[in-house]
Design an enzyme around this catalytic site. Structure first.
Site, PDB file in Angstrom:
ATOM      1  N   ASP A 161      63.912  55.553 -11.022  1.00 14.08           N
ATOM      2  CA  ASP A 161      63.474  56.008 -12.333  1.00 14.08           C
ATOM      3  C   ASP A 161      64.426  55.360 -13.341  1.00 14.08           C
ATOM      4  O   ASP A 161      65.521  54.904 -12.975  1.00 14.08           O
ATOM      5  CB  ASP A 161      63.485  57.544 -12.437  1.00 14.08           C
ATOM      6  CG  ASP A 161      62.623  58.023 -13.610  1.00 14.08           C
ATOM      7  OD1 ASP A 161      62.271  57.196 -14.478  1.00 14.08           O
ATOM      8  OD2 ASP A 161      62.299  59.225 -13.671  1.00 14.08           O
TER       9      ASP A 161
HETATM   10  C1  BGC Z   1      60.378  58.753 -16.657  1.00 14.20           C
HETATM   11  C2  BGC Z   1      59.383  57.984 -15.805  1.00 14.20           C
HETATM   12  C3  BGC Z   1      58.893  56.795 -16.576  1.00 14.20           C
HETATM   13  C4  BGC Z   1      60.075  55.942 -16.968  1.00 14.20           C
HETATM   14  C5  BGC Z   1      59.706  54.707 -17.765  1.00 14.20           C
HETATM   15  C6  BGC Z   1      61.470  57.871 -17.186  1.00 14.20           C
HETATM   16  O1  BGC Z   1      62.261  58.554 -18.107  1.00 14.20           O
HETATM   17  O2  BGC Z   1      60.936  59.811 -15.901  1.00 14.20           O
HETATM   18  O3  BGC Z   1      58.311  58.818 -15.446  1.00 14.20           O
HETATM   19  O4  BGC Z   1      57.977  56.079 -15.806  1.00 14.20           O
HETATM   20  O5  BGC Z   1      60.944  56.715 -17.782  1.00 14.20           O
HETATM   21  O6  BGC Z   1      59.272  55.048 -19.022  1.00 14.20           O
END
Ligand code: BGC
Length: 746
Positions: free
Chosen positions: A228
């Site tokens: 993530d």
């Molecule tokens: C989120 C993800 C997301 C990623 C990119 C993160 O903060 O938890 O779900 O895909 O950011 O935006």
């Protein structure tokens, strides 16, 4: 592309550089060898592709279609519908040159308060896994990759980047991993995104057990694992754990850490080859699947979004046949959300929707209505003039439809809700309207359940969740009966927050949250506790009625290596066409061989069928070992206890339309291992030990030899450990007891 050959041409530094992104959305290219980037974008219910100007400054995101959020579409209980949504998302990705869309998000709704529940699918891992698998199949059928997220146990936003989810193994497997497992095995996503949090003290991004032992070795995942955004802690540990790609970028920092770790012998260059090789594979597979000059019709996708929303909304209440609305009556639409609906949540999934249709606009297709704004959204304060106007509009109409729910600030990625309440100004409005108008329908817009204090005062409640950019049209379709509602709740709506099983341990203390309710999440808890709920899991009304008959199974007794076919006939007994979700639940009935504490019933199958008035269809389900098994952390593995199981067909988890009982035998029963610490009761369950003990009883209890006396002694001894017998009986030796134990183990 031969990845091995390519790797052999790269320096260690270049390989390490592949292990993190070059920016927020692209993998690192290597121009020297003409290695391009793969492009990633959010997800999950629309395409959020960032755009920049010629100087590289971010200017926004592309216009795309915002489909109903995960929390909404899960209520459709319709695999083909969510698959179709996935196909549409895949088309949009191809048109925008995106290789991987970051979704689906399948974390379990442990608490209604989690700020991201609107993106997540369900409190039930079977439903979440099945729907996620179909979404993945849809997207991937277009030659676009998915990223199944957030793996795993990211069930709250509070301290999501530092908190440790403390979960026992059985709960982890049965509740928090099971949805991912189904999605991986059936959906075959191109990538998986690890979560921010720790699980039992270990960050997901460096959790070898999670990312390699379970995901790859047990479940057979052969794609790429990315972090993530910002979830990486110690990058070299991540390499060893099986984290292939760090996102977004570490600006070279963590790449250098990888190189350093190799030079210091903490990790091997071959370990880097494995993860860098997977990044290269993603890049070249993505290129091979690219389709040139793809375009799509935003209007068609908007229409699809409307259809999906209309088949996902849940009709919670419909008394005095208030719905469907009669277009010839005087109807008042009340509430700001009629004009500008809340249809998506905040954070990384926020879509730049190409258009938005509210119910007030959509209703013009059918009739004219009066409108009053009713409340403001900026703050929770009653604007008396708006309230008065709304009451007047309600008074002057035959029916009042109030569009209510949670303002944007109430729920978003990044933080959890502090409570489950609606804004007080909206509750007050609804109460005030009910005082002047008997015929009231409330249409809700919220990402997760709210407490509904006025539930008893209104005739109709339609839960639209966050239904995407076409939600207004879908609401009108359902309110006026052009679409017969068929959504079912993918989560329980409790009477109040404190009823929720995680209530005492959410969001935990500082960086530690203990999942003390164990496997008893959602309806598994409410059913076991025999608690009242506002609306149960799987519940939802229709404008027609359905009857069930002929529930049968092809066998009454099976081994757990066999499958069982269960079928039931459903009939539309009303006068309009409709869709019904047939839900199959399995519960383990108590019995002498059953020791595991189990939920009363668990969802193990569902099918949605469309029926014309008077039409009936037979629906079949195939159950296998997993339908009856629990996760036995001692073995460890999935294990079926010998005995009877109840199979029920439900209109919801609480409204059963019929049940039958089958006996299931484990093909390879677990042989218990006995020690001197086993209890006499445990040993008496073993035939050999039982015979020895019986003979031995006389020595232990001289003079007590009637059957009744011996039975009483057995009962007394039942829970005494074998080694303790010597403490009570001077004529018994440890050696003799050990012999009995050895005999039992033989
Ligand atoms: C989120 C993800 C997301 C990623 C990119 C993160 O903060 O938890 O779900 O895909 O950011 O935006």
């Amino acid at each position: 592309m031969d990845i091995k050959t390519l790797l052999s041409q790269l320096t260690l530094e270049e390989k390490a550089s592949l292990c993190s992104g070059i920016d927020s959305w692209r993998t690192e290219p290597i121009p020297r060898l003409s290695i391009p980037s793969a492009v990633l974008s959010d997800g999950p219910h629309g395409l959020r592709k960032e755009i920049s100007d010629e100087n590289g400054q971010k200017t926004g995101t592309v216009e795309s279609v915002c489909f109903p959020t995960g929390g909404a579409v899960a209520c459709s209980f319709d695999r083909s519908l969510i698959r179709r949504m996935g196909e549409a998302l895949g088309e949009e990705c191809q048109a925008e040159n995106v290789h991987v869309i970051l979704g689906p998000a399948v974390n379990i709704k442990r608490s209604p308060l989690c700020g991201r529940n609107f993106e997540y699918l369900s409190e039930d891992p079977y439903l979440a896994g099945e729907m996620a698998a179909s979404y993945i199949q849809g997207v991937e059928s277009q030659g676009v990759g998915t990223s199944l997220k957030h793996f795993a146990a990211n069930n709250q936003e509070n301290r999501r980047m530092t908190v440790s989810a403390e979960i026992d193994e059985r709960t982890l497997r049965e509740i928090y991993l099971a949805g991912f497992e189904t999605a991986v095995k059936k959906g075959k996503p191109t990538t998986v995104m690890c979560s921010y949090n720790k699980i039992n003290g270990v960050y997901s991004s460096e959790n070898k057990r999670l990312l390699t032992d379970i995901l790859r070795k047990e479940w057979g995942f052969d794609g790429l694992v990315m972090s993530d955004w910002g979830a990486v802690n110690r990058r070299p540990d991540g390499v060893l754990a099986g984290l292939d790609l760090e996102m977004p970028s570490s600006h070279g920092e963590n790449d250098a850490e990888i190189v350093k770790a190799v030079k210091e012998g903490r990790i091997r260059e071959e370990d880097v080859d494995i993860v860098a090789g997977r990044v290269l594979k993603l890049v070249y597979d993505s290129l091979a699947k690219e389709k040139k000059n793809v375009s799509y019709s935003k209007e068609e996708h908007h229409t699809l979004a409307r259809k999906i929303a209309s088949e996902s909304m849940v009709l919670l209440k419909n008394e005095n046949e208030i719905l469907p609305l009669d277009a010839s009556k005087k109807i008042a639409f009340i509430g700001k959300f009629a004009e500008v609906p809340r249809y998506q949540g905040g954070g990384s999934s926020h879509i730049n929707s190409y258009k938005l249709t509210g119910a007030l606009e959509a209703v013009k297709e059918i009739c004219s209505v009066s409108y009053a704004q009713g409340y403001i959204l900026e703050e929770d304060r009653t604007e008396e003039t708006l309230l008065k106007e709304a009451v007047e509009a309600a008074k002057a109409a035959d029916v009042a439809v109030i569009f209510a729910g949670l303002p944007d600030a109430f729920e978003s990625e990044g933080y959890d809700r502090p409570h489950m309440k609606m804004p007080e100004c909206q509750n007050r409005l609804i109460e005030a309207v009910c005082e002047v108008q008997k015929h009231v329908v409330v249409v809700l817009h919220n990402g997760a359940p709210v407490e509904i204090p006025w539930a008893g005062k209104v005739d109709g409640i339609l839960e639209s969740y966050l239904g995407g950019q076409a939600v207004g049209g879908a609401q009108v379709d359902v309110l006026f009966g052009n679409v017969n509602p068929s959504g079912k709740l993918a989560e329980t709506i409790p009477l109040k927050l404190s009823d929720n099983p995680s209530y005492l341990n959410f969001p935990g203390e500082k960086d530690r949250v203990e999942y003390r309710e164990g496997i008893f999440v959602g309806y598994r808890y409410y059913d076991k506790k025999e608690m009242g709920v506002l609306y149960p899991f799987g519940y939802g009304l229709s404008y027609t009625t359905f009857s069930y008959s002929g529930l049968k199974a092809d066998k009454t007794e099976i081994n757990d290596t066999d499958t069982l076919q269960v079928s039931v006939t459903v009939k539309n007994t009303g006068d309009r066409a409709g869709k019904e979700v047939i839900q199959l639940y399995v519960g383990s009935l108590p019995g002498p061989e059953k020791a595991a504490i189990r939920p009363v019933r668990e969802l193990k199958g569902f099918e949605k069928v469309e029926l014309q008035p008077g039409e009936s269809k037979e629906v079949s389900f195939t159950l296998d070992k997993r339908s009856f098994a629990f996760y036995n952390s001692e073995i460890p593995g999935w294990y079926v206890e010998d005995g009877e199981y109840e199979i029920s067909i439900g209109k919801s988890s609480r409204e059963l339309a019929g049940s039958l009982t089958v006996t299931v035998h484990p093909a390879s029963p677990i042989r218990p291992h006995y020690t001197m610490e086993s209890t006499v009761g445990d040993l008496l369950k073993n035939e050999k030990a039982k015979a020895r003990f019986k003979a031995y009883m006389a020595k232990m209890f001289p003079g007590q030899d009637t059957d009744e006396e011996l039975l009483m002694m057995e009962a007394v001894m039942d829970q005494v450990p074998v080694h303790s017998i010597c403490s009570f009986h001077p004529n018994v030796t440890l050696r003799e007891l050990q012999e009995i134990v050895d005999e039992a183990n033989r």
